[in-house]
Design a protein around this motif. Sequence first.
Motif, PDB file in Angstrom:
ATOM      1  N   GLY B  41       0.829  -1.212   0.000  1.00 35.64           N
ATOM      2  CA  GLY B  41       0.000   0.000   0.000  1.00 35.64           C
ATOM      3  C   GLY B  41       0.853   1.248   0.000  1.00 35.64           C
ATOM      4  O   GLY B  41       0.591   2.209  -0.731  1.00 35.64           O
ATOM      5  N   TYR B  42       1.912   1.238   0.792  1.00 30.67           N
ATOM      6  CA  TYR B  42       2.832   2.376   0.859  1.00 30.67           C
ATOM      7  C   TYR B  42       3.484   2.621  -0.505  1.00 30.67           C
ATOM      8  O   TYR B  42       3.567   3.756  -0.981  1.00 30.67           O
ATOM      9  CB  TYR B  42       3.895   2.096   1.925  1.00 30.67           C
ATOM     10  N   GLY B  43       3.911   1.530  -1.146  1.00 30.19           N
ATOM     11  CA  GLY B  43       4.548   1.623  -2.472  1.00 30.19           C
ATOM     12  C   GLY B  43       3.592   2.206  -3.502  1.00 30.19           C
ATOM     13  O   GLY B  43       3.981   3.058  -4.312  1.00 30.19           O
ATOM     14  N   ILE B  44       2.330   1.764  -3.437  1.00 26.51           N
ATOM     15  CA  ILE B  44       1.330   2.276  -4.399  1.00 26.51           C
ATOM     16  C   ILE B  44       1.157   3.786  -4.212  1.00 26.51           C
ATOM     17  O   ILE B  44       1.195   4.553  -5.170  1.00 26.51           O
ATOM     18  CB  ILE B  44      -0.032   1.568  -4.203  1.00 26.51           C
ATOM     19  N   VAL B  45       0.978   4.181  -2.960  1.00 26.90           N
ATOM     20  CA  VAL B  45       0.731   5.600  -2.672  1.00 26.90           C
ATOM     21  C   VAL B  45       1.916   6.453  -3.134  1.00 26.90           C
ATOM     22  O   VAL B  45       1.736   7.486  -3.799  1.00 26.90           O
ATOM     23  CB  VAL B  45       0.455   5.805  -1.163  1.00 26.90           C
ATOM     24  N   SER B  47       4.216   5.747  -5.427  1.00 27.26           N
ATOM     25  CA  SER B  47       4.418   5.796  -6.877  1.00 27.26           C
ATOM     26  C   SER B  47       3.343   6.644  -7.547  1.00 27.26           C
ATOM     27  O   SER B  47       3.593   7.244  -8.595  1.00 27.26           O
ATOM     28  CB  SER B  47       4.488   4.396  -7.480  1.00 27.26           C
ATOM     29  N   ILE B  48       2.163   6.711  -6.934  1.00 25.72           N
ATOM     30  CA  ILE B  48       1.117   7.572  -7.522  1.00 25.72           C
ATOM     31  C   ILE B  48       1.416   9.048  -7.222  1.00 25.72           C
ATOM     32  O   ILE B  48       1.374   9.893  -8.115  1.00 25.72           O
ATOM     33  CB  ILE B  48      -0.279   7.156  -7.006  1.00 25.72           C
TER      34      ILE B  48
END
Lengths: 214, 217
Positions: B41-45, B47-48
């Motif tokens: 979840g942290y990675g997604i946030v 990268s967005i």
Amino acid sequence: MRRQVPLALCFVFGVVMVLIEFSPHPYSKFLYNEVINWSLIITPFALVLGVATLVQTHWIRIRRRAEYWQYSFVVFIGMIVMVTIGIPFGPSHKAFAWLFKYIQTPMDATMFSLLAFFIASASYRAFRARTLEATLLLVAALIVMIGNAPIGDLIWNKIMPFGENLPSTARQWILENPNLSSRRGVILGVSLGVISQSIRIILGIERSYLGGGD
Amino acid sequence: MEKLIGVWIAAFLTLCIYSFLYRDNPFYRFAEHLFVGISVGYGIVLSIHQGLIPLAWTPFWQAITQWPPGWGLTKLIPIAIGLLFFARLIPNYAWLIRYPIAILMGIGSGLAIPNVMQADIFRQVHGTLVPFSQIHAGTLSGSEIFGAILMLIGVISTLTYFFFSVEHRGVVGGVSKVGIIFLMIGFGSAFGNTVMGRVSLLIQRVEFLLQDWLHLI
């Protein structure tokens, strides 16, 4: 269309990036920055695909009631909570920062610190000094470990009348001389490997990244 | 209050993970899966918010809200290329994923050649040989001269060890054996540093439990 066009694209982008590096013209710099931006835009989509695969894997685990399937819900909950707070409010939001500080960081540090115990048992097996090479590995590791901890110098200075702070000095010497020279050798070898592999990829000789099939 | 709750949760999760030292158990599995979910979840946030929004969405939005449309419209091209990653989920069109991968491979390889040459090869060779010019100028001490010679011997012998185009016999075999000695010392120091890094983390976690959570120290 299925293999030749991707190979051609790889060749064009690769050659352009190499040539741009040697051109000081403002247009080249603009093109360079634009292509870098393109890659930064494309890369997150790969992450989304990775996430999709992760979700798919855990969803299948839940559906098939595989062993420990209940924990897949925990993965989903963790991910959904982070995304629900992080995407609309941003990573600097108070709640997101709280989750990072009190959940992610402690778990990250604890996971890595867990390795200290496993390294201890692994080193017992690795460090049985049966050969010259194993002895060198053992001695170098011990000197670096003792020299890294302030207590090493403290004990040495208490019991030895000579060589003040010898453990930390020896550690520093090992890191700056034999260690650095072997690292330089490895870096040079790896760099030559990276360059040759990059040339193979650009020229389409290495095409395993395209996968199997047509 | 939020700090207190945070410390208790962090302490609970820390103990959950350390419980693995006894054996695999539900507490460890819970923490492990939560860690995976939270990290993804942290990675997604990130990268967005640090990739897609500033590099793609903001310029694109600026381009379509102004007239005549500006350069930002070109951001549609990498977005379209990135969307091709999702073709992987449709079996008949899965081959389309090769386009973004090939472009990224091309960019990465093209970047790697000059950068690796400059940052790794030239710099490392430079760092190995520069002390010899200082020896010539007479500005190095005895131990520094010894270090410079040792460095050159180490680099050449390590490279010889990894040079498999000739059989390691005779002189080459001898030099590669010297390379093994340097490599072993290098691996030993890397191992020692890794152990100390992990032990530092362990000390930090124990300190957290005893100081921040239990207030014992």
